[in-house]
Design a protein around this motif. Structure first.
Motif, mmCIF file in Angstrom:
data_model
loop_
_atom_site.group_PDB
_atom_site.id
_atom_site.type_symbol
_atom_site.label_atom_id
_atom_site.label_comp_id
_atom_site.label_asym_id
_atom_site.label_seq_id
_atom_site.Cartn_x
_atom_site.Cartn_y
_atom_site.Cartn_z
ATOM 1 N N HIS A 1 46.990 31.057 47.192
ATOM 2 C CA HIS A 1 48.273 31.761 47.103
ATOM 3 C C HIS A 1 48.071 33.044 46.316
ATOM 4 O O HIS A 1 47.322 33.058 45.339
ATOM 5 C CB HIS A 1 49.311 30.897 46.386
ATOM 6 C CG HIS A 1 49.724 29.702 47.186
ATOM 7 N ND1 HIS A 1 50.870 29.666 47.950
ATOM 8 C CD2 HIS A 1 49.117 28.499 47.366
ATOM 9 C CE1 HIS A 1 50.965 28.501 48.553
ATOM 10 N NE2 HIS A 1 49.918 27.764 48.215
ATOM 11 N N CYS A 2 48.746 34.121 46.718
ATOM 12 C CA CYS A 2 48.633 35.373 45.975
ATOM 13 C C CYS A 2 49.936 36.151 46.056
ATOM 14 O O CYS A 2 50.523 36.270 47.122
ATOM 15 C CB CYS A 2 47.482 36.224 46.494
ATOM 16 S SG CYS A 2 47.177 37.624 45.382
ATOM 17 N N ARG A 3 50.337 36.680 44.903
ATOM 18 C CA ARG A 3 51.570 37.476 44.851
ATOM 19 C C ARG A 3 51.312 38.918 45.262
ATOM 20 O O ARG A 3 52.230 39.694 45.471
ATOM 21 C CB ARG A 3 52.136 37.464 43.432
ATOM 22 C CG ARG A 3 51.186 38.098 42.428
ATOM 23 C CD ARG A 3 51.682 38.072 41.006
ATOM 24 N NE ARG A 3 50.664 38.643 40.116
ATOM 25 C CZ ARG A 3 50.810 38.819 38.820
ATOM 26 N NH1 ARG A 3 51.917 38.446 38.225
ATOM 27 N NH2 ARG A 3 49.839 39.343 38.101
ATOM 28 N N SER A 4 50.028 39.285 45.376
ATOM 29 C CA SER A 4 49.676 40.670 45.625
ATOM 30 C C SER A 4 49.416 40.912 47.117
ATOM 31 O O SER A 4 49.337 39.967 47.907
ATOM 32 C CB SER A 4 48.449 41.030 44.787
ATOM 33 O OG SER A 4 48.241 42.408 44.827
ATOM 34 N N ASN A 5 49.271 42.179 47.485
ATOM 35 C CA ASN A 5 49.249 42.494 48.916
ATOM 36 C C ASN A 5 48.145 43.489 49.264
ATOM 37 O O ASN A 5 48.364 44.399 50.089
ATOM 38 C CB ASN A 5 50.621 43.072 49.304
ATOM 39 C CG ASN A 5 51.066 42.584 50.668
ATOM 40 O OD1 ASN A 5 50.495 41.650 51.231
ATOM 41 N ND2 ASN A 5 52.065 43.238 51.219
ATOM 42 N N CYS A 6 46.981 43.335 48.677
ATOM 43 C CA CYS A 6 45.885 44.283 48.892
ATOM 44 C C CYS A 6 45.542 44.364 50.382
ATOM 45 O O CYS A 6 45.377 43.325 51.042
ATOM 46 C CB CYS A 6 44.655 43.854 48.097
ATOM 47 S SG CYS A 6 45.017 43.588 46.352
ATOM 48 N N LEU A 7 45.411 45.584 50.881
ATOM 49 C CA LEU A 7 45.261 45.765 52.327
ATOM 50 C C LEU A 7 43.967 45.167 52.875
ATOM 51 O O LEU A 7 43.873 44.864 54.055
ATOM 52 C CB LEU A 7 45.306 47.263 52.683
ATOM 53 C CG LEU A 7 46.677 47.824 53.029
ATOM 54 C CD1 LEU A 7 47.629 47.720 51.855
ATOM 55 C CD2 LEU A 7 46.568 49.282 53.479
ATOM 56 N N TYR A 8 42.953 45.016 52.029
ATOM 57 C CA TYR A 8 41.635 44.590 52.503
ATOM 58 C C TYR A 8 41.420 43.079 52.411
ATOM 59 O O TYR A 8 40.346 42.593 52.752
ATOM 60 C CB TYR A 8 40.531 45.292 51.679
ATOM 61 C CG TYR A 8 40.759 45.206 50.181
ATOM 62 C CD1 TYR A 8 40.428 44.069 49.474
ATOM 63 C CD2 TYR A 8 41.348 46.267 49.498
ATOM 64 C CE1 TYR A 8 40.667 43.981 48.117
ATOM 65 C CE2 TYR A 8 41.587 46.186 48.132
ATOM 66 C CZ TYR A 8 41.248 45.044 47.452
ATOM 67 O OH TYR A 8 41.496 44.954 46.103
ATOM 68 N N CYS A 9 42.436 42.329 51.976
ATOM 69 C CA CYS A 9 42.170 40.935 51.588
ATOM 70 C C CYS A 9 42.930 39.932 52.449
ATOM 71 O O CYS A 9 44.138 40.061 52.659
ATOM 72 C CB CYS A 9 42.568 40.756 50.124
ATOM 73 S SG CYS A 9 42.368 39.061 49.555
ATOM 74 N N GLY A 10 42.217 38.916 52.911
ATOM 75 C CA GLY A 10 42.833 37.890 53.754
ATOM 76 C C GLY A 10 43.852 37.030 53.023
ATOM 77 O O GLY A 10 44.676 36.372 53.644
HETATM 78 S S1 SF4 Z 1 42.259 41.005 46.352
HETATM 79 FE FE1 SF4 Z 1 43.345 39.380 47.494
HETATM 80 S S2 SF4 Z 1 43.427 37.658 46.092
HETATM 81 FE FE2 SF4 Z 1 42.984 39.490 44.858
HETATM 82 S S3 SF4 Z 1 44.988 40.272 44.198
HETATM 83 FE FE3 SF4 Z 1 44.493 41.340 46.107
HETATM 84 S S4 SF4 Z 1 45.464 40.104 47.728
HETATM 85 FE FE4 SF4 Z 1 45.361 38.813 45.894
#
Ligand code: SF4
Length: 347
Positions: free
Chosen positions: A45-54
């Protein structure tokens, strides 16, 4: 090495002298010894939304999980019994995990095994970082991913590079051994940007340098990365994306070793996903760490952070044995990681 030296090393027609110098530097500083570290993935689970990450929040295709705390502890104990000297507790930025389980798990592992504990769980308030340190976490891994402000802002919506660097400074001040690093091959990234990344790692005086190849995930906005407009780069020849990514990453590993001979530098699992012998080749050009995923098999494949992950088969014993074989093939020996008890600052 200055910026121009690094650029010369990244573009030299023949990389073999660079690779040889890096191996010699590692041998002189650390010997031909590999540290093998266990990765335990607590939550996708992740609250963040990094464009490169599944694991990004908007990836609705991902089947998320949280590893039950008792399974996590049992797996860590098995990893210790198998010979791992360090466990890396890794997770998306999962509020429930951070507020609830991480501290207890760190303490339980430290109380019941001789392993060092590394946290790789993202950005949290200083109080949480201090508590985890007090409970026994030795190291913290927080990659800055890119030293280029614009690329950073574009790929990590709502986040700022200067804040990330602030966290790294806090971690050092709290007495953690600190690991960080970059992604090589991001859209719009040039070799000059990569050189700047390496100089930033030197500036941060990192204990662990992590150089990872960017692997486009099909369920993210960067899935078809080569079709993205690269507005800031006029000359396509300087784009990392137009080059042989494995070669660039291996050169970065060697340059890192020359910049910081005593640093821990992994042949990353992402490099193993990029090329079947990627990790072996990293050891052969100056790396000294291998990381093995020991997450219970039912969950391992679901930590789908980038495609083609090197999840491997079997339990901790088999994973340790597999790493030992890679080390042996590189002409190196495996050492259990000594417990990281020497703080770099005052908690
Ligand atoms: S890299 Fe992936 S796991 Fe890490 S904060 Fe960004 S979306 Fe979440």
């Amino acid at each position: 090495l200055n910026r121009q030296d690094i650029l010369d090393a990244l573009t030299a027609p023949d990389a073999r002298p660079l690779f040889r110098s890096a191996v010699q530097a590692r041998r002189d500083a650390l010997g031909d010894v590999v540290q093998v570290r266990a990765i335990l993935e607590l939550s996708s689970h992740c609250r963040s939304n990094c464009l490169y990450c599944g694991l990004r929040r908007d990836n609705t295709k991902l089947e998320r999980y949280r590893l039950p705390p008792e399974d996590a502890l049992e797996t860590a104990r098995r990893a210790s019994a198998a010979g791992f000297g360090t466990v890396i507790l890794q997770s998306g930025e999962d509020v429930r995990e951070a507020l609830g389980h991480i501290g207890h798990l760190v303490k339980a592992i430290r109380d019941s095994t001789p392993m060092s504990v590394t946290l790789s769980v993202g950005e949290w308030p200083r109080e949480a970082l201090a508590t985890w340190r007090m409970l026994g976490a030795d190291r913290y891994l927080l990659k800055f991913e890119t030293s280029h402000d614009d690329i950073y802002r574009r790929l990590r919506p709502g986040r700022r590079l200067e804040d990330r660097l602030g966290y790294l400074r806090d971690l050092r001040a709290l007495g953690y051994q600190v690991g960080s690093g970059n992604l090589v091959g991001l859209p719009g990234q040039t070799l000059g940007d990569v050189a700047d990344d390496l100089l930033l790692m030197q500036d941060l005086d990192l204990d662990t340098w992590v150089i990872g190849p960017f692997r486009p995930h099909p369920d993210t906005p960067l899935a078809d990365v080569r079709s993205l407009p690269v507005d800031r780069v006029k000359d396509a020849r300087t784009q990392v994306l137009s080059l042989d990514l494995l070669d660039v990453v291996l050169r970065c590993v060697s340059i890192s070793r020359l910049l910081s001979p005593r640093a821990h530098i992994p042949g990353t699992t992402a490099l193993g996903a990029l090329a079947p012998e990627g990790r072996l080749r990293a050891l052969k050009v100056g790396a000294n760490v291998l990381m093995q995923d020991v997450t219970p098999a039912a969950f391992r494949a679901r930590y789908d952070i980038y495609p083609g992950r090197l999840v491997g088969d079997g339990d901790a014993w088999e994973r340790f044995g597999a790493a030992a074989r890679v080390a042996e093939e590189a002409g190196m020996t495996v050492q259990e990681c000594p417990r990281a008890v020497e703080p770099r600052g005052t908690p």
